[in-house]
Write an enzyme that holds these catalytic residues in place. Structure first.
Site, mmCIF file in Angstrom:
data_model
loop_
_atom_site.group_PDB
_atom_site.id
_atom_site.type_symbol
_atom_site.label_atom_id
_atom_site.label_comp_id
_atom_site.label_asym_id
_atom_site.label_seq_id
_atom_site.Cartn_x
_atom_site.Cartn_y
_atom_site.Cartn_z
ATOM 1 C CD GLU A 149 -2.024 1.870 2.170
ATOM 2 O OE1 GLU A 149 -1.509 2.945 1.821
ATOM 3 O OE2 GLU A 149 -2.462 1.622 3.308
ATOM 4 C CB CYS B 10 -2.798 5.625 3.407
ATOM 5 S SG CYS B 10 -1.916 4.737 4.675
#
Lengths: 524, 524
Positions: free
Chosen positions: B265, B302
């Protein structure tokens, strides 16, 4: 309908201007008309752009419309009639019965995916309703479904000119997922590919779908195939073929600015373990069945049982003797292409030249130009463990029997195997403990574990796994046969707090598609 | 318990002899005791061998035993008490409330996976019973379940020292799948990592599991991290971090003799679309909420909303004015590490220096050494479309507003975006048509689409997707948050014609695990 020598881009028939492909009848060595002039890179770009243009509409086609399209493809393929079978026979050397069976499988597969689309399990609907009163923080409304990845590149396989080619398993599962497909046709059966391609093309028109949903391209694999995988519109790749070919596509896909998944089914020698009680009780019957499976389709199946493993002794000697006799009775069979026949000869030659390998039997030589002469070899467990080359796939009807010193060595041979599509146990009731010891190793090595059957013959159903750890495939998390193959071309999307009017149908409160849903983690 | 400066390999505490790691308190710039001498490659090999040794037992642990283990980890983490929170505060500069909340999320996540393990949906049981009478060919008995991939390497993230670190989402889902885990601890919070690692270690012992189920290693990322991913026992990788770091691990994983999946990720700027009616009706409220989300955790999420897209006009001017005021009122916050702070300064500097970008506002400068000064910029749609650099993630509380000429340009901006974790619509009833036009584009760009919320705050549930197309992640087919994360570490195996006594429990006729099954394609 007769083949015209054209690629099919959307609803157009296109004649390329690059190096020409011609099918060869492997039974005679003669080239077959028509010629297929190869496409250039600009034609690849055009097909991919059309696929991208079609995607927005096609991915949200209704479940019924999409299922009807898959069924229409099956009907159109059947409507090609005997012309398809005759062309495929000429291009592959495969017998009529096999190709008629394969056509049935291909159309059955398309209809299975139609039912899969309608059932909607592939949507994997998950709903976690809002919990406005939850402490310390309320939960928002969260819903998940699967959506199509985007246009998919499919590479036709040489050994299944129908079931793993233009409208085969990769194409059927990608179309079922909502992905347009651009096929790079296999150069060994261009006429078959064009005929099937025209059937799909007709189904696209009949169903009123955007033309870019399907194209089929002829040309050089290195040129056209690599350009296809590198095209930015392509979002996944399905491939069945050699390890070298699969690895090359994987590298191209990984080196794109945006890497994409490649589902390459590459090589497998499909070990068969003969457990002691079964070997003792019915070694000769197993030997005959083994050679029957080995010879099927001239051994040109991904699931061909190329390796047999057992503990040495009188029972194994008797097995070898019976298997050897069966090999000697095996008629030579025409192979798919001159290239495949040449590679088979090389593989058998390498085994014959290996000082640690002894030849058990060879079948009679054939009379045609590209015939597979069955072959059976044996080696000791210790020698197998010492020489990785003995794990190389020999594509064709060649088998190697590994004679282990004891059960412990058999276990070590199992542990030393590369990833496989299948692993088989020949076992009787008294072998249960031995099977229990092997099973955990085999589960790590193979996508499918069989007892008392043969790996050739892959059922197209919901529980099938035609896949397995590398190098059998590039992605052990998937299958290329059976309804679960659809998941290769999907990804999950979560919708948070969307108004009902904006939610996809699959996720609306009243479940208009009537699909199975996981609500708050519970199956409904 | 206080941190000792050791790695944990199985049940051992190991002191390395390579270059030393020391945490730095970002609020003061001071180094924290103890020192963590780095491990060498042989220690990596040892941890991986232990994991491999543990795998055979652990992967077939009963659902209850495995669930109890996950619950025991949560209990042991809670038992660390305030020592854990204080250490994490010192190592990350994050406030107490945030870390206490993150601990709750971490333990809740472990308990969620315990319930997921028990429910057994992850087994994806499929049974196609034998059809001995079927014509033209009988069908054999075929059954499928999912099995664990093997030992998994997990890389702790800097920005979630608990929830995406040693016992975070990757570890919890891999352990739930039946995979032993070897963690490469993030060097920014070694004490926190060791404490949590000791909690997991205690749970392993308490539950009587083989020690190799869990290890946590300290050392150089390039040396130890690459050796870990290259180790032949490792079968998958979980990573949360920079795009550069993720791409390096992907390359290593792909270049192994046996390539393995990497779930990285990496980066996302999480676009937020302000649709006209919403912008008109409540632009100022949206502006305040936007800056609240932008500033959360000093923007070190994120899912931080780094990009806002709207059509220019008076309403957008008012939004910008309100957002600018909110930025000016934003107190500076300590960032996680000196390196992250430096990168933030560089990113903001690059925006400020871009002639096509204008600065809307900066927050007040901080007093500490590594404080994030919030920043808001604006650019025109045409300029955004012309300059890919404007899509670069600035990790921290910096936002860019794209002023589009019209709705059509807004659509083009959406289409030009890279893959994202999230995309958000701020919309009112009158915006439904505009939302419908954007939604298909956003579904292709993001793993999660939100309406009238903010992407920060990721619910750990069944429907969550924390994932998305490259470069947001390396594999859009998966999620790293929520119960579906378990599927990253599983693969299907099909069992053909196995006697009941050899079948795994999940597949036996009488369904002893009482799990949901797909029988002949129908959900039971």
């Amino acid at each position: 309908m007769t083949p015209q020598g054209t690629s099919l881009i959307g609803q157009q028939a296109i004649t390329g201007d690059q190096a020409t492909i011609r099918a060869i009848d492997p039974a005679t060595g003669e080239a077959l008309a028509p010629e297929y002039p190869g496409l250039d890179r600009s034609a690849v770009a055009q097909a991919c752009q059309l696929a991208e243009d079609a995607f927005a509409t096609y991915r949200e086609s209704s479940l019924d419309d999409r299922a009807a399209f898959l069924e229409a493809i099956a009907t159109e393929i059947e409507a090609l009639g005997d012309a398809l079978i005759e062309r495929a026979m000429a291009e592959t050397g495969l017998p009529r019965a096999r190709l008629e069976g394969e056509r049935g499988r291909t159309c059955g597969q398309l209809r299975l995916f139609a039912s899969v689309v309608r059932a909607g399990e592939w949507l994997d609907v998950r709903i976690d309703p809002a919990l406005p009163e939850r402490e310390p923080m309320p939960r928002v409304d969260l819903r998940q479904r699967h959506v199509a990845l985007g246009p998919v590149a499919v590479f036709g396989a040489s050994n299944f000119p129908l079931a793993f080619s233009v409208a085969g398993g990769d194409t059927a599962s990608a179309l079922a997922a909502g992905c347009p497909v651009v096929v790079k046709a296999h150069s060994a059966h261009p006429g078959t590919s064009e005929l099937v391609g025209r059937a799909v093309q007709a189904a696209v028109a009949q169903c009123g779908l955007p033309e870019g949903v399907f194209s089929v391209l002829f040309g050089s694999g290195k040129e056209i195939g690599q350009a296809l995988v590198a095209n930015p519109h392509i979002q996944a790749v399905g491939f069945t073929g050699s390890r070298g070919g699969g690895l090359a596509l994987m590298a191209t896909a990984q080196n794109r600015p945006q890497p994409i998944p490649v589902y390459a089914e590459m090589s497998s020698i499909n070990p068969v373990f003969l457990l002691p009680e079964a070997l003792q009780a019915r070694g000769e019957a197993i030997a005959e069945a083994f050679i029957g499976s080995l010879n099927m389709g001239a051994g040109q199946f991904c699931t061909n049982p190329g390796l047999v493993i057992a503990v040495k002794g009188e029972a194994l000697d008797a097995f070898l003797a019976a298997a050897g006799e069966a090999v000697k009775d095996s008629a030579a069979q025409t192979m798919l292409t001159p290239g495949i026949h040449g590679a088979y000869q090389d593989g058998v030659g390498a085994l014959a030249a290996n000082s640690k390998v002894r030849e058990i039997a060879r079948g009679p030589a054939g009379k045609g130009p590209h015939q597979c002469q069955s072959a059976l070899f044996a080696t000791r467990g210790a020698d197998f463990l010492a020489d990785e080359a003995l794990q190389a796939e020999v594509f064709g009807a060649s088998g190697l029997v590994v004679e282990c010193a004891d059960a412990e060595e058999m276990q070590r041979v199992a542990a030393a195997l590369e990833g496989q599509l299948t692993a088989t146990l020949q076992m009787d009731d008294g072998d249960l403990e031995a099977a229990r010891t092997l099973l955990p190793v085999l589960e790590r090595k193979a996508g499918r574990v069989l007892a008392n059957g043969w790996p050739t013959g892959v059922e197209v159903c919901h529980a099938m796994v035609h896949g397995g750890p590398f190098p059998a495939t590039s992605d052990s998390r998937t299958t290329s046969v059976g309804s679960a193959a659809i998941f290769r071309f999907l990804r999950p999307v979560c919708y948070q707090n969307l108004p009902q009017g904006l939610l996809p149908e699959a996720l609306q409160d009243n479940n208009p598609l009537d699909v199975s849903r996981l609500v708050d983690g519970k199956r409904e």
